[in-house]
Design an enzyme around this catalytic site. Structure first.
Site, PDB file in Angstrom:
ATOM      1  CB  THR A  31      -0.902   0.043   0.624  1.00  0.00           C
ATOM      2  OG1 THR A  31      -1.971   1.271   1.505  1.00  0.00           O
ATOM      3  CG2 THR A  31       0.044  -0.490   2.642  1.00  0.00           C
ATOM      4  CG  ASP A  32      -1.106   4.769  -0.803  1.00  0.00           C
ATOM      5  OD1 ASP A  32      -1.732   4.344  -0.114  1.00  0.00           O
ATOM      6  OD2 ASP A  32      -1.752   5.728  -1.986  1.00  0.00           O
ATOM      7  CD  GLU A  33      -3.428   3.811   4.729  1.00  0.00           C
ATOM      8  OE1 GLU A  33      -3.632   2.921   5.551  1.00  0.00           O
ATOM      9  OE2 GLU A  33      -4.337   3.798   3.734  1.00  0.00           O
ATOM     10  CE1 TYR A  39      -3.672  -2.462   5.260  1.00  0.00           C
ATOM     11  CE2 TYR A  39      -2.984  -0.625   4.999  1.00  0.00           C
ATOM     12  CZ  TYR A  39      -3.093  -1.447   4.434  1.00  0.00           C
ATOM     13  OH  TYR A  39      -2.824  -2.126   3.374  1.00  0.00           O
ATOM     14  CE  LYS A  92       0.186  -4.599   2.928  1.00  0.00           C
ATOM     15  NZ  LYS A  92      -0.358  -6.036   2.291  1.00  0.00           N
ATOM     16  CG  ASN A  96     -11.799  11.218   2.507  1.00  0.00           C
ATOM     17  OD1 ASN A  96     -11.482  10.729   1.257  1.00  0.00           O
ATOM     18  ND2 ASN A  96     -11.598  11.042   4.010  1.00  0.00           N
TER      19      ASN A  96
HETATM   20  P1  NAD Z   1      -9.621  -7.545   1.605  1.00  0.00           P
HETATM   21  O1  NAD Z   1      -9.842  -6.795   2.982  1.00  0.00           O
HETATM   22  O2  NAD Z   1     -10.507  -7.393   0.998  1.00  0.00           O
HETATM   23  O3  NAD Z   1      -9.521  -8.878   1.821  1.00  0.00           O
HETATM   24  C1  NAD Z   1      -8.555 -10.128   2.377  1.00  0.00           C
HETATM   25  C2  NAD Z   1      -8.780 -11.000   2.602  1.00  0.00           C
HETATM   26  O4  NAD Z   1      -6.896 -11.746   2.914  1.00  0.00           O
HETATM   27  C3  NAD Z   1      -9.739 -11.997   2.411  1.00  0.00           C
HETATM   28  O5  NAD Z   1     -10.010 -12.548   1.493  1.00  0.00           O
HETATM   29  C4  NAD Z   1      -9.195 -12.854   3.796  1.00  0.00           C
HETATM   30  O6  NAD Z   1     -10.122 -13.907   4.071  1.00  0.00           O
HETATM   31  C5  NAD Z   1      -7.854 -12.385   3.753  1.00  0.00           C
HETATM   32  N1  NAD Z   1      -7.179 -12.928   4.412  1.00  0.00           N
HETATM   33  C6  NAD Z   1      -6.405 -12.165   6.035  1.00  0.00           C
HETATM   34  N2  NAD Z   1      -6.107 -12.806   6.623  1.00  0.00           N
HETATM   35  C7  NAD Z   1      -5.691 -13.847   5.883  1.00  0.00           C
HETATM   36  C8  NAD Z   1      -4.714 -14.707   6.282  1.00  0.00           C
HETATM   37  N3  NAD Z   1      -3.783 -15.021   7.583  1.00  0.00           N
HETATM   38  N4  NAD Z   1      -4.362 -16.298   5.408  1.00  0.00           N
HETATM   39  C9  NAD Z   1      -5.375 -16.259   4.613  1.00  0.00           C
HETATM   40  N5  NAD Z   1      -6.144 -15.084   3.830  1.00  0.00           N
HETATM   41  C10 NAD Z   1      -6.100 -14.504   4.881  1.00  0.00           C
HETATM   42  O7  NAD Z   1      -8.853  -6.811   1.087  1.00  0.00           O
HETATM   43  P2  NAD Z   1      -8.786  -5.805  -0.485  1.00  0.00           P
HETATM   44  O8  NAD Z   1      -9.307  -4.790   0.001  1.00  0.00           O
HETATM   45  O9  NAD Z   1      -8.848  -6.943  -0.999  1.00  0.00           O
HETATM   46  O10 NAD Z   1      -6.694  -5.430  -0.220  1.00  0.00           O
HETATM   47  C11 NAD Z   1      -5.733  -6.873  -0.267  1.00  0.00           C
HETATM   48  C12 NAD Z   1      -4.110  -6.975  -0.089  1.00  0.00           C
HETATM   49  O11 NAD Z   1      -4.356  -5.000  -0.995  1.00  0.00           O
HETATM   50  C13 NAD Z   1      -4.171  -6.295   0.908  1.00  0.00           C
HETATM   51  O12 NAD Z   1      -2.424  -6.973   0.996  1.00  0.00           O
HETATM   52  C14 NAD Z   1      -3.776  -4.933   1.434  1.00  0.00           C
HETATM   53  O13 NAD Z   1      -2.948  -3.911   1.974  1.00  0.00           O
HETATM   54  C15 NAD Z   1      -3.422  -4.359  -0.776  1.00  0.00           C
HETATM   55  N6  NAD Z   1      -3.826  -2.539  -0.297  1.00  0.00           N
HETATM   56  C16 NAD Z   1      -5.548  -2.771  -0.512  1.00  0.00           C
HETATM   57  C17 NAD Z   1      -6.083  -1.668  -1.012  1.00  0.00           C
HETATM   58  C18 NAD Z   1      -7.582  -1.284  -1.204  1.00  0.00           C
HETATM   59  O14 NAD Z   1      -7.752  -0.015  -1.198  1.00  0.00           O
HETATM   60  N7  NAD Z   1      -8.264  -2.041  -1.306  1.00  0.00           N
HETATM   61  C19 NAD Z   1      -5.372  -0.516  -1.607  1.00  0.00           C
HETATM   62  C20 NAD Z   1      -3.719  -0.651  -1.958  1.00  0.00           C
HETATM   63  C21 NAD Z   1      -3.058  -1.559  -1.243  1.00  0.00           C
HETATM   64  O1  DAU Z   2      -3.723   3.591   0.162  1.00  0.00           O
HETATM   65  C1  DAU Z   2      -4.151   2.734   0.127  1.00  0.00           C
HETATM   66  C2  DAU Z   2      -5.355   2.335   1.260  1.00  0.00           C
HETATM   67  O2  DAU Z   2      -6.630   2.683   0.895  1.00  0.00           O
HETATM   68  C3  DAU Z   2      -5.088   0.521   1.503  1.00  0.00           C
HETATM   69  O3  DAU Z   2      -4.058   0.364   1.824  1.00  0.00           O
HETATM   70  C4  DAU Z   2      -5.690  -0.029   2.815  1.00  0.00           C
HETATM   71  O4  DAU Z   2      -6.387  -1.250   2.592  1.00  0.00           O
HETATM   72  C5  DAU Z   2      -7.428   0.611   2.277  1.00  0.00           C
HETATM   73  O5  DAU Z   2      -8.372   0.516   2.986  1.00  0.00           O
HETATM   74  C6  DAU Z   2      -7.433   1.928   1.476  1.00  0.00           C
HETATM   75  O6  DAU Z   2      -7.128   2.530   3.558  1.00  0.00           O
HETATM   76  P1  DAU Z   2      -7.693   4.488   3.374  1.00  0.00           P
HETATM   77  O7  DAU Z   2      -7.680   4.615   5.393  1.00  0.00           O
HETATM   78  O8  DAU Z   2      -7.317   5.011   2.873  1.00  0.00           O
HETATM   79  O9  DAU Z   2      -9.220   3.214   2.970  1.00  0.00           O
HETATM   80  P2  DAU Z   2     -10.984   4.129   3.888  1.00  0.00           P
HETATM   81  O10 DAU Z   2     -11.630   3.259   2.913  1.00  0.00           O
HETATM   82  O11 DAU Z   2     -11.068   3.585   5.405  1.00  0.00           O
HETATM   83  O12 DAU Z   2     -10.854   5.205   3.860  1.00  0.00           O
HETATM   84  C7  DAU Z   2     -10.781   6.134   3.089  1.00  0.00           C
HETATM   85  C8  DAU Z   2     -10.912   7.924   3.721  1.00  0.00           C
HETATM   86  O13 DAU Z   2     -12.318   8.488   3.610  1.00  0.00           O
HETATM   87  C9  DAU Z   2     -10.187   7.754   4.789  1.00  0.00           C
HETATM   88  O14 DAU Z   2      -9.828   9.267   4.872  1.00  0.00           O
HETATM   89  C10 DAU Z   2     -10.718   7.855   5.966  1.00  0.00           C
HETATM   90  C11 DAU Z   2     -12.680   8.413   5.514  1.00  0.00           C
HETATM   91  N1  DAU Z   2     -13.438   7.596   5.838  1.00  0.00           N
HETATM   92  C12 DAU Z   2     -13.699   6.595   5.890  1.00  0.00           C
HETATM   93  C13 DAU Z   2     -14.835   5.585   7.048  1.00  0.00           C
HETATM   94  C14 DAU Z   2     -15.030   4.671   6.728  1.00  0.00           C
HETATM   95  C15 DAU Z   2     -14.706   8.885   6.130  1.00  0.00           C
HETATM   96  O15 DAU Z   2     -14.583   9.721   5.799  1.00  0.00           O
HETATM   97  N2  DAU Z   2     -15.455   7.552   6.966  1.00  0.00           N
HETATM   98  C16 DAU Z   2     -15.646   6.805   6.968  1.00  0.00           C
HETATM   99  O16 DAU Z   2     -16.845   6.248   7.013  1.00  0.00           O
END
Ligand code: NAD
Ligand code: DAU
Length: 361
Positions: free
Chosen positions: A134-136, A160, A164, A259
Site C-alpha cells: 500500500t501507499d500508506e 495497519y 504492511k 473525501n
Molecule cells: P480485503 O480485506 O478485502 O481481503 C483480504 C483477504 O485476505 C480476505 O479474503 C481474507 O479472508 C484474506 N486473509 C486475511 N488474513 C489471512 C490469512 N492469515 N491467511 C490467508 N488469507 C487471509 O483486502 P483487499 O482490499 O482486497 O486488499 C488486498 C491487499 O491489497 C492487501 O494486502 C492490502 O493491504 C492491499 N491494498 C489494498 C488497497 C485497497 O484500497 N483495498 C490498496 C492498496 C493495497
Molecule cells: O491507500 C491505500 C489504502 O486505502 C489501503 O492500503 C487500505 O487497505 C484501504 O483500506 C484504504 O485505506 P483508507 O484508510 O484510505 O480507506 P478507507 O476507505 O477506510 O477511508 C478512506 C478515507 O475516508 C479516509 O480518509 C478515511 C475516510 N473515512 C472512512 C470511513 C470508513 C470517512 O471519512 N468515513 C468513514 O466512515
C-alpha cells in the site's frame, strides 16, 4: 499455461484479480484464503466448475500447509494479497494485523524460499513472489508536497500501515539475502465491485440507499488517490510478466479527491439513478469524530511503471464510480449477505463513540 498461487483471493482485490485472470486466460489459479470476515467465497462461485481454479481454505501463517501446497501444486508465481486491510480495525484491534501482515508474510516467504531453492535453475529463474502493498507505508503528505515515489522514505502512521511496512521490508530482505525473485507493488486506494462495505465508497453507497447517516471523519478535507480495481489487476499482471526482479512499483489512479467531494459525487449519482422525491442523498452527510492519526493526503507518482512497463489507468473516476454504484444496485443478495451480524457489530463499535461529535451538513 502458468499457475499462480493467490493468497487472500476471496477478498476485494484478490477476487477481482482471479475473475479477470480466468476470463483473460492469464493463468490457472490456486486461491488460498483464511476466509476472514472480509472475504466472500460467493464472489468466486462462478468458477466452481472451472478446472483451472482450485480453492484451499487456510492461513498464510501455516507454514506446513503452505509448504505442502507448494510441493503439490508447483506454482510459477505467488501473489500475496492476504492481509488485514482496514485502518480503523487496526486502531481498535492491532494484533491480527501483526499476526497476518507481518508474521503471515514471513511464513509465506520462508515456505516460498524453501520451495524455490529446490526448483530447477530454469524454473528458479522464472519464479516470482509478488507482494501487494500500500501507499500508506509512506505516511502522510501535506497538500503541497510532491507525490510518493518508490524512493520516498517509509513513515507509517497506523498499525495497519506499520504492519504492511514490516511485510515490505521482509520481502526486500528475502530478495537481498536469499535472492528470492520478489516484486512489490505499493498501491493507492482501490474502489470497484465487491469491496467490503467497511471502506469509504461502499459504506457510503449502502448507507445512502438505506437512508442512514453518511459519516465523514473530521472535516472531510483528507485526500486519497482513487484507482479502479481492474486497473490495479492489469498492473499486477504486467508487473509479473515484464518487471525485473527485486523491483517495487507505485500504482495510483492520477485521481486525488477530497473525501467530502467523493461522498458528494456518490450522492449526485444516486440522485440520478435512484431519485426520491423532495430528498437529496447529500442531506444525510454527517461529520463525525476524526480517525486518530488520520493521514492528511496520499498521492502517487506512477512515472516508474508508466515508463518501465507502459501501464496507465484506463478508468476515470466518473465512469468507475458509476460502474461501482451500478454493481451494488444490481447485487442486492451480495449486499444482504455481507451485512450480517458481524458486520453490524463492527458498525456499532466503530461509529457509536463518534456520534458524540456529530453535526449535520
Ligand atoms: P480485503 O480485506 O478485502 O481481503 C483480504 C483477504 O485476505 C480476505 O479474503 C481474507 O479472508 C484474506 N486473509 C486475511 N488474513 C489471512 C490469512 N492469515 N491467511 C490467508 N488469507 C487471509 O483486502 P483487499 O482490499 O482486497 O486488499 C488486498 C491487499 O491489497 C492487501 O494486502 C492490502 O493491504 C492491499 N491494498 C489494498 C488497497 C485497497 O484500497 N483495498 C490498496 C492498496 C493495497
Ligand atoms: O491507500 C491505500 C489504502 O486505502 C489501503 O492500503 C487500505 O487497505 C484501504 O483500506 C484504504 O485505506 P483508507 O484508510 O484510505 O480507506 P478507507 O476507505 O477506510 O477511508 C478512506 C478515507 O475516508 C479516509 O480518509 C478515511 C475516510 N473515512 C472512512 C470511513 C470508513 C470517512 O471519512 N468515513 C468513514 O466512515
Amino acid at each position: 499455461m502458468q499457475t499462480f498461487l493467490v493468497t487472500g483471493g476471496a477478498g476485494f482485490i484478490g477476487s477481482n484479480f482471479i475473475l479477470k485472470a480466468r476470463k483473460e486466460q492469464w493463468s490457472n489459479i490456486i486461491n488460498l484464503d483464511k476466509l476472514t470476515y472480509a472475504s466472500n467465497p460467493q464472489d468466486l462461485e462462478e468458477l466452481q466448475n472451472d478446472p483451472g481454479y482450485y480453492f484451499v481454505r487456510g492461513d498464510i501463517s501455516n507454514i506446513e500447509l503452505i509448504s505442502n501446497l507448494l510441493e503439490q501444486q508447483r506454482p510459477d508465481a505467488i501473489i500475496n494479497f492476504a492481509a488485514e486491510s482496514h485502518v480503523d480495525r487496526s486502531i481498535l484491534s492491532p494484533q491480527a494485523f501483526i499476526q497476518t501482515n507481518v508474521l503471515g508474510t514471513f511464513h509465506l516467504l520462508e515456505a516460498s524460499r524453501v520451495y524455490w531453492e529446490k526448483l530447477s535453475p530454469k524454473k528458479q529463474e522464472q519464479f516470482r513472489f509478488l507482494h501487494i502493498s500500500t501507499d500508506e507505508v509512506y505516511g502522510s503528505l501535506s497538500p503541497t508536497q510532491p507525490a510518493f515515489r518508490e524512493d520516498t522514505p517509509y513513515a507509517p502512521n497506523s498499525p495497519y500501515a506499520a504492519s504492511k511496512a514490516g511485510s515490505d521490508h521482509l520481502v526486500r530482505a528475502y530478495y537481498q539475502t536469499y535472492g528470492l525473485p520478489t516484486l512489490t507493488i505499493n498501491c493507492s486506494n482501490n474502489y470497484g465491485p465487491r469491496q467490503f462495505p467497511e471502506k469509504l465508497i461502499p459504506l457510503i453507497i449502502l448507507n445512502a440507499l438505506n437512508r442512514k447517516p453518511l459519516p465523514i471523519y473530521g472535516d472531510g478535507q483528507n485526500i486519497r488517490d482513487w484507482l479502479y480495481v481492474e486497473d490495479h489487476c492489469e498492473a499486477i499482471y504486467l508487473v509479473l510478466q515484464k518487471s525485473k526482479i527485486g523491483e517495487t512499483y507505485n500504482i495510483g489512479g492520477n485521481n486525488e479527491q477530497m473525501n467530502l467531494a467523493v461522498v458528494e459525487k456518490i450522492c449526485a449519482v444516486l440522485d440520478d439513478l435512484v431519485p426520491k422525491s423532495n430528498f437529496r442523498y447529500s442531506s444525510l452527510i454527517t461529520f463525525v469524530k476524526d480517525r486518530p492519526g488520520h493521514d492528511q493526503r496520499y498521492a502517487i507518482n506512477c512515472d516508474k511503471i508508466k515508463h518501465d512497463l507502459g501501464w496507465q489507468p484506463k478508468e476515470n473516476f466518473e465512469s468507475g464510480l458509476l460502474k461501482t454504484i451500478q454493481w451494488y444496485l444490481s447485487n442486492p443478495s451480495w449486499v444482504e449477505q455481507v451485512q450480517s451480524g458481524t458486520y453490524r457489530t463492527w458498525i456499532q463499535q466503530n461509529y457509536t463513540d463518534r456520534d458524540i461529535a456529530c453535526s449535520s451538513h
